[in-house]
Design an enzyme around this catalytic site. Structure first.
Site, short mmCIF file in Angstrom:
data_model
loop_
_atom_site.label_atom_id
_atom_site.label_comp_id
_atom_site.label_asym_id
_atom_site.label_seq_id
_atom_site.Cartn_x
_atom_site.Cartn_y
_atom_site.Cartn_z
N ALA A 160 68.26 63.51 119.07
CA ALA A 160 68.71 62.19 119.05
C ALA A 160 68.18 61.08 118.43
O ALA A 160 68.52 60.15 117.64
CB ALA A 160 68.97 61.73 120.51
N TYR A 161 66.65 60.97 118.60
CA TYR A 161 65.74 60.10 118.06
C TYR A 161 65.58 60.24 116.47
O TYR A 161 65.92 59.31 115.65
CB TYR A 161 64.36 60.15 118.58
N ALA A 162 65.57 61.30 116.11
CA ALA A 162 65.47 61.66 114.57
C ALA A 162 66.87 61.16 113.97
O ALA A 162 66.79 60.78 112.78
CB ALA A 162 65.03 63.15 114.25
N SER A 164 68.73 59.01 115.01
CA SER A 164 68.83 57.41 114.79
C SER A 164 68.04 57.07 113.60
O SER A 164 68.36 55.88 112.95
CB SER A 164 68.39 56.86 116.14
N LYS A 165 67.01 57.62 113.49
CA LYS A 165 65.96 57.12 112.38
C LYS A 165 66.30 57.50 111.05
O LYS A 165 66.18 56.87 109.93
CB LYS A 165 64.54 57.43 112.75
#
Length: 253
Positions: A160-162, A164-165
């Site tokens: 999820a973090y990757a 978003s980035k």
């Protein structure tokens, strides 16, 4: 006396807005830009004490800075943030969007409420800040997004973090091209494992040691490592670099 002998006029003061500028990489960027002579608007969302301490450190060394609270996902608050920068210092030349959230989870177990909160800051916030930067940056200015090298390394639990980035990286060249003719650069820096509270939180010493050995340089990055690269990319010396994603990670994939 020839015109070449005349003293040159002093360069106008450059002004930076650093979102998430009170802690971690954002704090290091704020301090580095201040050392380089920029007036710095230190943005924060909740931790007023850290923002005040960052500003105090800058002003104690003879620099100029002020703290301004704003949620980067709130377009009205971010517009007010840029208004304050212009009112106090006369304009904006550098924007570093360092504000972000990190939540780790296997995709199968992902709490969608956590996903929404993280993407609100990391994606919506990136667009809100980039929109104001595109409207307000003066000629010769720079916008710098902050991504993560996990977009390339694709570690488990970072889905999820990757994602978003990856959105931040996707808009980098697009925005650079949209600002054609403005003499404004747009780049993104993608740090590798960096020893910040956000990164270290919840990790065991064994996990930290394993990640530290991932780059060929065999150590974690420091916030100062990232800040020096950010300062170059937003400086006149780095102005020919445009539309790029730079993975500042010590050589990891």
């Amino acid at each position: 006396m020839t015109t070449n002998d005349l003293p040159s006029a002093p360069a106008p003061e450059r002004v930076a807005v650093v979102t998430g500028g009170s802690r971690g990489i954002g704090r290091a960027v704020s301090l580095q830009l201040a050392r380089d002579g920029l007036a710095v608007v230190v943005n924060y969302t909740r931790d007023a004490a850290s923002a005040e301490e960052t500003v105090k450190t800058i002003t104690a060394a003879g620099g100029k800075a002020m703290p301004v609270r704003a949620d980067v996902a709130d377009e009205h608050a971010v517009a007010a943030l840029f208004d304050r920068a212009e009112q106090e210092f006369g304009g904006v030349d550098v924007v570093v969007n360092s504000a972000g959230r990190l939540a780790l989870s296997p995709i199968a177990d992902l709490d969608l409420a956590v996903l929404d909160d993280m993407h609100r800051t990391n994606i919506r916030g990136a667009f809100v800040v980039a929109r104001q930067a595109a409207r307000r940056l003066r000629a010769g200015g720079s916008f710098l997004g902050v991504s993560t090298s996990v977009v390339g390394s694709r570690f488990p639990a970072y889905g999820a973090y990757a994602a978003s980035k990856a959105a931040v990286e996707s808009i980098t060249l697009i925005l650079a091209r949209e600002l054609r003719g403005r003499d404004v650069t747009v780049n993104t820096i993608a740090p590798g494992p960096t020893a910040t509270d956000l990164f270290l939180d919840g990790k065991t010493p064994e996990e930290i040691d394993r990640l530290a050995k991932t780059p060929p340089l065999e150590r974690l990055g420091t916030p100062e490592d990232i800040a020096r690269v950010a300062a170059f990319l937003t400086s006149p010396a780095g102005h020919w670099v445009n539309g790029q994603v730079l993975r500042a990670n010590g050589g990891m994939v």
